[in-house]
Design a protein around this motif. Structure first.
Motif, PDB file in Angstrom:
ATOM      1  N   ALA B  15       0.740  -1.182  -0.069  1.00 10.97           N
ATOM      2  CA  ALA B  15      -0.105   0.034   0.131  1.00 10.97           C
ATOM      3  C   ALA B  15       0.884   0.992  -0.086  1.00 10.97           C
ATOM      4  N   CYS B  16       1.854   1.408  -0.932  1.00 11.25           N
ATOM      5  CA  CYS B  16       2.888   2.399  -0.799  1.00 11.25           C
ATOM      6  C   CYS B  16       2.197   3.493  -1.562  1.00 11.25           C
ATOM      7  N   GLY B  17       1.439   3.001  -2.538  1.00 10.99           N
ATOM      8  CA  GLY B  17       0.662   4.150  -3.570  1.00 10.99           C
ATOM      9  C   GLY B  17       1.534   4.548  -4.689  1.00 10.99           C
ATOM     10  N   CYS B  18       2.749   3.908  -5.143  1.00 15.10           N
ATOM     11  CA  CYS B  18       3.380   4.086  -6.217  1.00 15.10           C
ATOM     12  C   CYS B  18       2.687   3.901  -7.676  1.00 15.10           C
ATOM     13  N   CYS B  19       1.924   2.779  -7.640  1.00 13.86           N
ATOM     14  CA  CYS B  19       0.997   2.604  -8.674  1.00 13.86           C
ATOM     15  C   CYS B  19       0.042   3.627  -8.796  1.00 13.86           C
ATOM     16  N   VAL B  20      -0.418   4.115  -7.983  1.00 22.49           N
ATOM     17  CA  VAL B  20      -1.458   5.322  -7.874  1.00 22.49           C
ATOM     18  C   VAL B  20      -1.067   6.394  -8.702  1.00 22.49           C
ATOM     19  N   LYS B  21       0.295   6.764  -8.306  1.00 24.85           N
ATOM     20  CA  LYS B  21       0.801   8.005  -8.814  1.00 24.85           C
ATOM     21  C   LYS B  21       1.135   7.889 -10.513  1.00 24.85           C
ATOM     22  N   VAL B  22       1.412   6.538 -10.813  1.00 26.07           N
ATOM     23  CA  VAL B  22       1.931   6.583 -12.312  1.00 26.07           C
ATOM     24  C   VAL B  22       0.620   6.037 -13.086  1.00 26.07           C
ATOM     25  N   CYS B  23      -0.408   5.730 -12.523  1.00 23.45           N
ATOM     26  CA  CYS B  23      -1.789   5.177 -13.383  1.00 23.45           C
ATOM     27  C   CYS B  23      -2.398   6.418 -14.210  1.00 23.45           C
ATOM     28  N   PRO B  24      -2.104   6.292 -15.743  1.00 20.94           N
ATOM     29  CA  PRO B  24      -2.510   7.184 -16.469  1.00 20.94           C
ATOM     30  C   PRO B  24      -4.165   7.702 -16.366  1.00 20.94           C
ATOM     31  N   LYS B  25      -4.761   6.507 -15.980  1.00 15.57           N
ATOM     32  CA  LYS B  25      -6.229   6.657 -15.935  1.00 15.57           C
ATOM     33  C   LYS B  25      -6.791   7.014 -14.705  1.00 15.57           C
ATOM     34  N   GLY B  26      -5.961   7.174 -13.476  1.00 20.77           N
ATOM     35  CA  GLY B  26      -6.507   7.296 -12.248  1.00 20.77           C
ATOM     36  C   GLY B  26      -7.573   6.125 -11.807  1.00 20.77           C
ATOM     37  N   ALA B  27      -6.958   4.905 -12.381  1.00 21.93           N
ATOM     38  CA  ALA B  27      -7.781   3.538 -11.972  1.00 21.93           C
ATOM     39  C   ALA B  27      -7.597   2.933 -10.808  1.00 21.93           C
ATOM     40  N   ILE B  28      -6.381   3.513 -10.091  1.00 23.00           N
ATOM     41  CA  ILE B  28      -5.950   2.533  -8.940  1.00 23.00           C
ATOM     42  C   ILE B  28      -6.310   3.778  -7.572  1.00 23.00           C
ATOM     43  N   SER B  29      -6.574   3.017  -6.582  1.00 20.61           N
ATOM     44  CA  SER B  29      -6.673   3.716  -5.101  1.00 20.61           C
ATOM     45  C   SER B  29      -6.115   2.750  -4.201  1.00 20.61           C
ATOM     46  N   VAL B  30      -5.885   3.307  -2.968  1.00 20.35           N
ATOM     47  CA  VAL B  30      -5.315   2.565  -1.940  1.00 20.35           C
ATOM     48  C   VAL B  30      -6.509   2.454  -1.022  1.00 20.35           C
ATOM     49  N   TRP B  31      -7.106   0.973  -0.717  1.00 19.34           N
ATOM     50  CA  TRP B  31      -8.282   0.877  -0.097  1.00 19.34           C
ATOM     51  C   TRP B  31      -8.021   0.903   1.690  1.00 19.34           C
ATOM     52  N   ARG B  32      -8.325   1.999   2.165  1.00 21.38           N
ATOM     53  CA  ARG B  32      -8.151   1.940   3.877  1.00 21.38           C
ATOM     54  C   ARG B  32      -6.890   1.694   4.201  1.00 21.38           C
ATOM     55  N   GLY B  33      -5.818   1.983   3.190  1.00 21.18           N
ATOM     56  CA  GLY B  33      -4.490   1.888   3.826  1.00 21.18           C
ATOM     57  C   GLY B  33      -3.918   0.346   3.820  1.00 21.18           C
ATOM     58  N   VAL B  34      -4.691  -0.374   3.087  1.00 19.78           N
ATOM     59  CA  VAL B  34      -4.337  -1.898   3.359  1.00 19.78           C
ATOM     60  C   VAL B  34      -3.794  -2.461   2.231  1.00 19.78           C
ATOM     61  N   ILE B  35      -4.380  -2.316   1.060  1.00 20.24           N
ATOM     62  CA  ILE B  35      -4.208  -2.520  -0.356  1.00 20.24           C
ATOM     63  C   ILE B  35      -4.645  -1.699  -1.465  1.00 20.24           C
ATOM     64  N   ALA B  36      -3.827  -1.819  -2.585  1.00 18.57           N
ATOM     65  CA  ALA B  36      -4.158  -1.222  -3.762  1.00 18.57           C
ATOM     66  C   ALA B  36      -5.302  -1.714  -4.226  1.00 18.57           C
ATOM     67  N   ARG B  37      -6.256  -1.111  -5.013  1.00 19.97           N
ATOM     68  CA  ARG B  37      -7.293  -1.569  -5.718  1.00 19.97           C
ATOM     69  C   ARG B  37      -7.529  -0.892  -7.029  1.00 19.97           C
ATOM     70  N   VAL B  38      -7.891  -1.728  -8.076  1.00 14.57           N
ATOM     71  CA  VAL B  38      -7.946  -1.597  -9.449  1.00 14.57           C
ATOM     72  C   VAL B  38      -9.336  -1.453  -9.608  1.00 14.57           C
TER      73      VAL B  38
END
Lengths: 211, 67
Positions: B15-38
């Protein structure tokens, strides 16, 4: 769509070199590091999740900048053992043990059982003379804590830089003790995904790891 | 037209959020600080998140294969 607008918090990477730089001039600035220590925990305890890691972590941004934009990272996959749960939690326990040892040393200096050690200990082993950064004026325990805390901050930044260069820019985040601690707090707050059966991660369609 | 594949996050996500930053579609968020979800509807399967992820937990699911 991806929000590409820059925010004030996108520049927090500057905090890392400033913090480490200040420690070269006056070790007492090391106390400022308590902010990086307490803030992530407070944010996750009070329901902010991993907002610190995701948005405000200066070290994460600093490693991302060096490894990403400045291309100083080999960009190889983080080794499997390094991203295993055993290593993450093992490193957290090791970190705790060393942190409490540092607090114990601070206590001994505070109770005059030991003299102030004007050095920075790198990688928990190598004593590096650092006397130029302390001119006196503070209570011995205050200075001792500063030397100990700065040792932890410098060592962990160096480890972060090494794994950044060898693997992915933010490989440090995988086993960062603060990240592991805040994720544990978030897990406790959110309830175990295993129990509810779904972490809403979209992984289910490829074979759910929580099932 | 929907992409052929979309990203999925494994349980060892940190749940570091690296993926959230690079996603060109804003499709990823971090669910309650536990896990990224797409959000599989938004994901275009470009693979940027997989390249960025330091924990190596992102895999791809072929659309239509398990739906």
């Amino acid at each position: 769509m991806k929000n590409t607008a820059k925010h004030w918090y996108d520049y927090l990477w500057i905090v890392t070199p400033i913090y480490l730089g200040l420690g070269f001039f006056n070790i007492l600035f090391a106390w400022l590091g308590m902010i990086f220590f307490c803030l992530p925990l407070l944010i996750s305890i009070f329901g902010g999740g991993k907002l610190y890691c995701n948005r405000y972590c200066d070290r994460g941004q600093f490693l991302g900048l060096l490894g990403g934009r400045l291309r100083l990272s080999a960009n190889r996959p983080t080794p499997r053992w390094m991203r295993s749960r055993a290593f993450r939690y093992g490193f957290l326990i090791f970190f705790f043990v060393m942190f409490f040892q540092m607090l114990w040393t601070t206590y001994l200096v505070g109770s005059s059982a030991r003299n102030l050690g004007e050095f920075v200990k790198l990688f928990w082993m190598f004593k590096v003379p650092w006397h130029w950064a302390y001119g006196g004026g503070a209570a011995p325990w205050v200075a001792q804590f500063a030397f100990g805390f700065y040792s932890i901050m410098l060592t962990s930044t160096l480890i972060g830089l090494i794994v950044m260069a060898l693997f992915k820019p933010r490989s440090w985040c995988v086993f960062c003790p603060m990240g592991t601690m805040t994720q544990l707090i978030c897990r406790l707050r959110a309830g175990k995904p295993e129990e509810s059966g779904c972490a809403a991660c979209s992984g289910c369609k490829g074979g759910c790891g929580n099932a | 037209m929907a992409s052929k594949r979309y990203a999925a996050v494994g349980r060892d996500c940190v749940a570091c959020g690296c993926c959230v930053k690079v996603c060109p579609k804003g499709a990823i968020s971090v669910w309650r600080g536990v896990i990224a979800r797409v959000d599989s509807e938004l994901c275009i399967g470009c693979g940027k998140c997989e390249r960025e992820c330091p924990a190596g937990v992102i895999t791809f699911v072929q659309r239509g294969s398990a739906e």
